[in-house]
Motif scaffolding. Structure first.
Motif, PDB file in Angstrom:
ATOM      1  N   ILE A 103       0.714  -1.109   0.019  1.00  0.00           N
ATOM      2  CA  ILE A 103      -0.105  -0.002   0.154  1.00  0.00           C
ATOM      3  C   ILE A 103       0.804   1.186  -0.087  1.00  0.00           C
ATOM      4  CG2 ILE A 103      -1.629   1.473   1.254  1.00  0.00           C
ATOM      5  CD1 ILE A 103      -2.965  -1.295   2.305  1.00  0.00           C
ATOM      6  N   SER A 104       1.914   1.238   0.770  1.00  0.00           N
ATOM      7  CA  SER A 104       2.776   2.494   0.857  1.00  0.00           C
ATOM      8  C   SER A 104       3.774   2.665  -0.494  1.00  0.00           C
ATOM      9  CB  SER A 104       3.901   2.264   2.123  1.00  0.00           C
ATOM     10  OG  SER A 104       3.144   2.044   3.367  1.00  0.00           O
ATOM     11  N   PHE A 105       3.992   1.515  -1.037  1.00  0.00           N
ATOM     12  CA  PHE A 105       4.527   1.807  -2.313  1.00  0.00           C
ATOM     13  C   PHE A 105       3.570   2.079  -3.611  1.00  0.00           C
ATOM     14  CE2 PHE A 105       9.096   1.667  -1.969  1.00  0.00           C
ATOM     15  CZ  PHE A 105       9.357   0.889  -0.976  1.00  0.00           C
ATOM     16  N   GLY A 106       2.362   2.094  -3.320  1.00  0.00           N
ATOM     17  CA  GLY A 106       1.203   2.432  -4.322  1.00  0.00           C
ATOM     18  C   GLY A 106       1.629   3.489  -5.347  1.00  0.00           C
ATOM     19  N   TRP A 107       2.548   4.593  -4.870  1.00  0.00           N
ATOM     20  CA  TRP A 107       2.980   5.554  -5.556  1.00  0.00           C
ATOM     21  C   TRP A 107       3.800   5.083  -6.847  1.00  0.00           C
ATOM     22  CZ3 TRP A 107       8.151   6.451  -5.735  1.00  0.00           C
ATOM     23  CH2 TRP A 107       8.903   5.957  -4.792  1.00  0.00           C
ATOM     24  N   LEU A 108       4.384   4.062  -6.852  1.00  0.00           N
ATOM     25  CA  LEU A 108       5.031   3.353  -7.986  1.00  0.00           C
ATOM     26  C   LEU A 108       4.254   3.179  -9.101  1.00  0.00           C
ATOM     27  CD1 LEU A 108       7.541   0.934  -6.255  1.00  0.00           C
ATOM     28  CD2 LEU A 108       8.177   3.143  -7.427  1.00  0.00           C
ATOM     29  N   THR A 109       3.049   2.799  -8.897  1.00  0.00           N
ATOM     30  CA  THR A 109       1.969   2.787 -10.135  1.00  0.00           C
ATOM     31  C   THR A 109       1.732   3.990 -10.693  1.00  0.00           C
ATOM     32  OG1 THR A 109       0.059   3.127  -8.866  1.00  0.00           O
ATOM     33  CG2 THR A 109       0.658   1.118  -8.867  1.00  0.00           C
ATOM     34  N   TYR A 110       1.856   5.179  -9.985  1.00  0.00           N
ATOM     35  CA  TYR A 110       1.740   6.721 -10.950  1.00  0.00           C
ATOM     36  C   TYR A 110       3.096   6.689 -11.562  1.00  0.00           C
ATOM     37  CZ  TYR A 110      -1.753   8.592  -7.313  1.00  0.00           C
ATOM     38  OH  TYR A 110      -3.008   8.561  -6.890  1.00  0.00           O
ATOM     39  N   LEU A 111       4.194   6.453 -10.952  1.00  0.00           N
ATOM     40  CA  LEU A 111       5.484   6.648 -11.526  1.00  0.00           C
ATOM     41  C   LEU A 111       5.568   5.769 -12.784  1.00  0.00           C
ATOM     42  CD1 LEU A 111       8.276   7.789 -10.598  1.00  0.00           C
ATOM     43  CD2 LEU A 111       9.112   5.649 -10.099  1.00  0.00           C
TER      44      LEU A 111
END
Lengths: 250, 224
Positions: free
Chosen positions: B153-161
């Motif tokens: 959940i905390s690395f979800g921003w990688l989907t944005y990247l």
């Protein structure tokens, strides 16, 4: 104690990050072996136990390594439940403690280090920021303690007390080297009385390096930042060069 | 059951984290949209120290900072655990959550830069992403093993990247050949029903980040 239950802490005498873990271990009454690391020539063991950051502190327990001081403190609290708790039970209180611990780490420590590493106008700016952050923390403590006196002794230090101690335990050395008294009792009465109580706890007192050594550390950090051509040093989180005396005698 | 409210921002991966965690736990909540570029009294009241979203309000009590909110959610609603039971595994999870938080700005610097600066940022991002892939994720389906947990959940921003930032910044930061395991993890994450239904609208996000990038580059040009 069986080999696998043994607790080892890889540390360095001048590191406040290591100090946090030592205070926690002692408060919980957990026997441990301290392995002093030379951060200029890092041991193979350290590189093996903390391959990502290659820093101290690293806690070894049951043959496994745990890195990052706050992560270690939470691990200690969850693993040794018979000692005093390092975090409150209630989830909301835990959230508040975590919030202010994170604040001390990110907002205060970073800006105090800025003060150490700067001079003139830049330093004045950094000092102003530290006082602004301390103001916020003083207000936060009023809310956290909710009018009750926060009683600290060797039986009930928590992660926030430990983090605050690890930063401002050296306040006399900071004052001498930087010429500024951060935790002014008139401006920050709660913080001041809290810091006094924390640094008087026997365990904390025993772990504190001597005033002279702390002055040397701060002078060294300052010199390195302001005269970068001087001794080759790394000044990042948890890395304090031991070109100073390596003895752990206090 | 006391009322749960979340003050968030639709394009914020920090807000997303909290939404995913609440949904995975089956917690009903009221969502309040806050524009971080036009802050209202609401966020100033509930997060006076940092004045940021997300903020969780539970039974009238405010909890700011997404990583702290996630631990609060885990402790308050123990069903469907999002952290391992074993203390050492929990320490590993917290280690990687912290790593992601600390390195996020550096990894995302490709988004805020151009030309030589962006090249430098790419090199740094690649180095850090390799560490996350090799030492954090490895061959596992998710960071903790078989199921989605707080680290994922905390690395979800990688989907944005991947996908969005790449489109907007014209650099391939997370390509499948260089990062096969991270790539597979992103697909696994997006297939989790709660994540699938909660990801922001792709086009809308591209438009938003395009504008944000323009603002960053304009600021850089001002200083040059």
């Amino acid at each position: 104690m069986a080999e696998e239950n043994k607790v080892k802490l890889h540390g360095m005498w001048a590191s406040p990050y290591v100090k946090r873990v030592e205070i926690a271990l002692k408060i919980k009454g957990i026997p441990y072996e301290l392995v002093e690391e030379d951060l200029v020539n890092k041991s193979q063991l350290l590189l093996q136990y903390n391959p990502v950051h290659k820093k101290v502190p690293v806690l070894i327990h049951n043959g496994k390594s745990i890195c990052e001081s706050l992560v270690i403190l939470e691990y200690i609290d969850e693993t040794w439940k018979n000692g005093p708790p390092l975090l409150p039970q209630d989830p909301y209180k835990r959230a508040k403690v975590r919030f202010w611990t994170s604040f001390v780490e990110k907002e205060l420590l970073e800006n105090v280090l800025l003060v150490v590493r700067s001079e003139g106008e830049a330093q004045e700016k950094a000092i102003k920021v530290v006082f602004e952050k301390l103001n916020l923390l003083e207000e936060g403590l009023k809310d956290l303690f909710q009018g009750e006196t926060h009683h600290i002794d060797g039986e009930n230090m928590g992660i926030l007390d430990i983090f605050l101690c690890s930063l401002f335990g050296a306040h006399k050395a900071q004052e001498e080297v930087l010429g500024v008294k951060f935790i002014d009792p008139e401006k920050f009465p709660l913080l001041s009385s809290w810091l006094t109580a924390s640094t008087e706890v026997a365990v904390v007192k025993a772990l504190q390096p001597s005033h002279e050594k702390l002055v040397m550390v701060y002078q060294f950090l300052r010199q390195k930042a302001l005269q970068p051509s001087a001794a080759e040093v790394e000044v990042k989180e948890g890395v304090y060069v031991s070109s100073l005396s390596r003895s752990s005698a206090f | 059951m006391a009322e749960v409210k979340l003050i968030g921002f639709w394009a914020s991966p920090f807000s997303d984290r909290v939404i995913w965690a609440l949904k995975l736990k089956g917690v009903n909540y009221e969502y309040v949209e806050e524009d971080p570029y036009n802050k209202t009294q609401l966020v100033l009241q509930h997060n006076p120290v940092h004045k940021k979203v997300p903020v969780l309000i539970h039974g009238g009590k405010s909890i700011p900072e997404s990583s702290i909110i996630l631990e609060y959610i885990e402790e308050t609603w123990p069903q469907n655990p999002l952290l391992p039971q074993d203390a050492f595994q929990r320490a590993m999870a917290r280690f990687w959550i912290k790593f992601g938080e600390e390195k996020m700005a550096t990894i995302c610097a490709v988004f805020r830069t151009a030309r030589e600066e962006q090249q430098k940022a790419m090199a740094e991002a690649t180095k850090l992403l390799k560490i996350i892939e090799e030492k954090g994720l490895g061959d596992k389906k998710f960071f903790g093993g078989d199921g989605i947990e707080l680290v994922d959940i905390s690395f979800g921003w990688l989907t944005y990247l991947y996908e969005v930032v790449e489109k907007v910044s014209a650099v391939k930061v997370l390509d499948a050949d260089t990062f096969p395991q991270l790539h597979a993890w992103i697909q696994n994450l997006k297939e989790v029903p709660v994540v699938k239904e909660s990801l922001p609208d792709h086009q809308k996000l591209v438009g938003h980040l395009k504008r944000r990038r323009e603002t960053h580059l304009a600021l850089l040009n001002c200083h040059n």
